[in-house]
Design an enzyme around this catalytic site. Structure first.
Site, short mmCIF file in Angstrom:
data_model
loop_
_atom_site.label_atom_id
_atom_site.label_comp_id
_atom_site.label_asym_id
_atom_site.label_seq_id
_atom_site.Cartn_x
_atom_site.Cartn_y
_atom_site.Cartn_z
N TYR A 107 76.40 72.66 54.05
CA TYR A 107 77.03 71.59 53.23
C TYR A 107 78.27 72.01 53.15
O TYR A 107 78.66 72.81 52.61
CB TYR A 107 76.63 71.14 52.19
CG TYR A 107 75.08 70.27 52.34
CD1 TYR A 107 75.02 69.20 52.87
CD2 TYR A 107 73.90 70.84 51.72
CE1 TYR A 107 73.91 68.62 52.97
CE2 TYR A 107 72.84 70.21 51.79
CZ TYR A 107 72.77 68.96 52.31
OH TYR A 107 71.49 68.30 52.95
N LYS A 129 74.08 67.93 62.58
CA LYS A 129 72.90 67.10 62.11
C LYS A 129 73.48 66.00 61.30
O LYS A 129 74.27 65.96 60.68
CB LYS A 129 72.22 68.06 61.33
CG LYS A 129 70.99 67.58 60.91
CD LYS A 129 70.01 68.63 60.26
CE LYS A 129 68.71 67.94 59.77
NZ LYS A 129 68.95 67.20 58.54
N THR A 174 75.53 69.86 58.37
CA THR A 174 75.01 68.64 58.02
C THR A 174 76.27 67.53 57.72
O THR A 174 77.02 67.89 56.80
CB THR A 174 74.18 68.55 57.02
OG1 THR A 174 73.19 69.64 57.11
CG2 THR A 174 73.47 67.43 56.48
N SER A 211 68.76 76.38 54.35
CA SER A 211 69.62 75.32 53.64
C SER A 211 70.58 76.02 52.95
O SER A 211 70.20 76.93 52.33
CB SER A 211 68.88 74.43 52.90
OG SER A 211 69.46 73.37 52.00
N HIS A 214 68.44 61.95 57.97
CA HIS A 214 68.03 62.71 56.76
C HIS A 214 66.79 62.50 56.01
O HIS A 214 66.60 62.24 54.90
CB HIS A 214 69.19 62.45 55.71
CG HIS A 214 69.33 64.09 54.84
ND1 HIS A 214 70.50 64.66 55.35
CD2 HIS A 214 68.70 64.63 54.28
CE1 HIS A 214 70.61 65.75 54.35
NE2 HIS A 214 69.60 65.61 53.72
C1 GLV Z 1 68.97 67.58 50.51
O1 GLV Z 1 69.40 67.72 51.87
C2 GLV Z 1 68.31 66.30 50.08
O2 GLV Z 1 68.42 65.40 51.09
O3 GLV Z 1 67.79 66.28 49.08
#
Ligand code: GLV
Length: 389
Positions: free
Chosen positions: A130, A252, A156, A107, A276
């Site tokens: 991100y 994603k 994402t 991530s 998510h």
């Molecule tokens: C980050 O990806 C979250 O969902 O906190």
């Protein structure tokens, strides 16, 4: 190690071993947690066809995701703050994934940096981005991922602002934790975690601090995200990122057929059907229920993966049988990590693999790639998200 027979066993031990703030971060959905809950319960609405007297010897769960060989079609999803669930958590999880033969995704919001993970692991990993307002930062982080030989970019799309998770606010979530009296009282019972953390230097957002302009202290996740993430992200910018990256691209956070068609049009290699993990749009449909209409919309034009709600090998099987080429797990590996570090992640993967493999056999299948709708009993209306079932 304790005797673990399910991912749920690992969650219970994880809860005992890891500070409440980080357990709650992982185990929450946004707002009312409707979507977080339905992600799991919708899997249970699908049943499996039991077949007998078919040869079940020599089974294989091997497959490919974006052209890469995988021991089973289950990748580790990007999970922010993984290095707060266990000391050096990203490195531990990436090593376990590498040994098992499945992809690991790092991530943007990781504790261990891209360079650090590359240096301490052997297999190439995927990098999740991100999109930030600061495009210099974006260009630099993409270059860092290329230099680290990351074999895919996972972009994402469903978290340009954060869905509210009430507990994170109440707990004052931060990395490293601020030592309030409540946190100190909690940490006193989490000595194993604390010893690990004292033994590592990796306690901040490794990809960010010292790399993004003006970010010298990335302690408060929510505030920092609100300040840095690009709210103007659109398809044109996604195309620009595709060109800047130039390698395998996974989009994603797609949970709608129209967005899936857009992703396919811009030439992404795969999409991850995902909400998510129920952490963003509360009230969104579960990803397993959106999967059939997304498959109908894109057909074979783009590879489809699915995450959100997978806790068992049976869930993996159901997603594959509904047409996904691969799946991603987030919480299911974090439970293992929190419970037992690298060995815990390996154990979580073994549990999922054994469940997938044996369930496949009991469905009368020997090859994970042969799974299909013929293995399922799907309730009427499941494919149609407007029908309530
Ligand atoms: C980050 O990806 C979250 O969902 O906190």
């Amino acid at each position: 190690m304790a005797v673990y027979t399910t991912i749920e066993d690992m969650r219970r031990v994880y809860k005992r071993r890891v500070p409440k703030m980080f357990y709650d971060y992982c185990e929450s959905g946004s707002w009312t947690e409707q979507t977080f809950t339905e992600n799991k319960t919708d899997f249970q609405k699908i049943h499996l066809r039991q077949r007998v007297a078919v040869n079940m010897a020599n089974r294989s769960t091997r497959s490919e995701m974006i052209g890469q060989d995988v021991a089973m079609p289950v990748a580790l999803a990007p999970v922010g703050l993984t290095g707060m669930q266990h000391a050096d958590g990203e490195i531990a999880a990436a090593r376990a994934a590498g040994k098992f033969g499945v992809p690991f995704t790092l991530s943007t919001m990781s504790i261990c940096s891209i360079e650090d993970v590359a240096e301490h692991t052997e297999k190439p990993f995927w990098f999740q981005l991100y999109v930030m307002k600061d495009w210099d930062f974006v260009a630099r982080i993409l270059q860092r991922a290329k230099d680290a030989k990351c074999s895919a970019l996972v972009l994402t799309l469903d978290l340009q602002l954060m869905g509210q998770r009430h507990k994170d606010i109440k707990n004052g979530l931060s990395a490293p934790p601020k030592l309030t009296p409540a946190v100190i009282a909690d940490l006193a019972t989490k000595w194993r975690w604390g010893m690990g953390m004292l033994g590592t230097k990796r306690r901040f957002f490794g990809n960010i601090v010292g790399h993004a302009k003006g970010v010298t202290d990335a302690a408060a996740l929510g505030a920092w995200t609100a300040e840095q993430f690009d709210l103007e992200l659109d398809w044109a910018k996604i195309e620009r990122l595709r060109d800047m990256w130039g390698g395998k691209l996974i989009l994603k956070g797609i949970n709608d057929p129209e967005d899936a068609v857009m992703a396919s049009k811009i030439g992404a290699d795969a999409i991850t059907v995902s909400n998510h993990g129920g952490r963003q749009l509360d009230g969104a449909m579960s990803s397993i229920r959106m999967l059939p209409s997304i498959m109908d919309a894109v057909g074979d034009d783009i590879e489809v993966h699915l995450d959100s709600g997978i806790r068992t090998g049976q869930d993996v099987l159901k997603a594959l049988a509904l047409g996904a080429k691969g799946t991603m797990i987030g919480r299911a590996f974090v439970y293992g990590l929190g419970a037992g570090g690298e060995a815990g992640v390996s154990k979580a993967l073994e549990i999922l693999h054994a469940e997938l493999d044996k369930t496949m056999a009991l469905c009368g299948e020997r090859d994970v790639k042969a799974l299909g709708r013929h293995n399922l009993i799907v309730p009427q209306g499941f494919e149609d998200p407007t029908v309530s079932i």
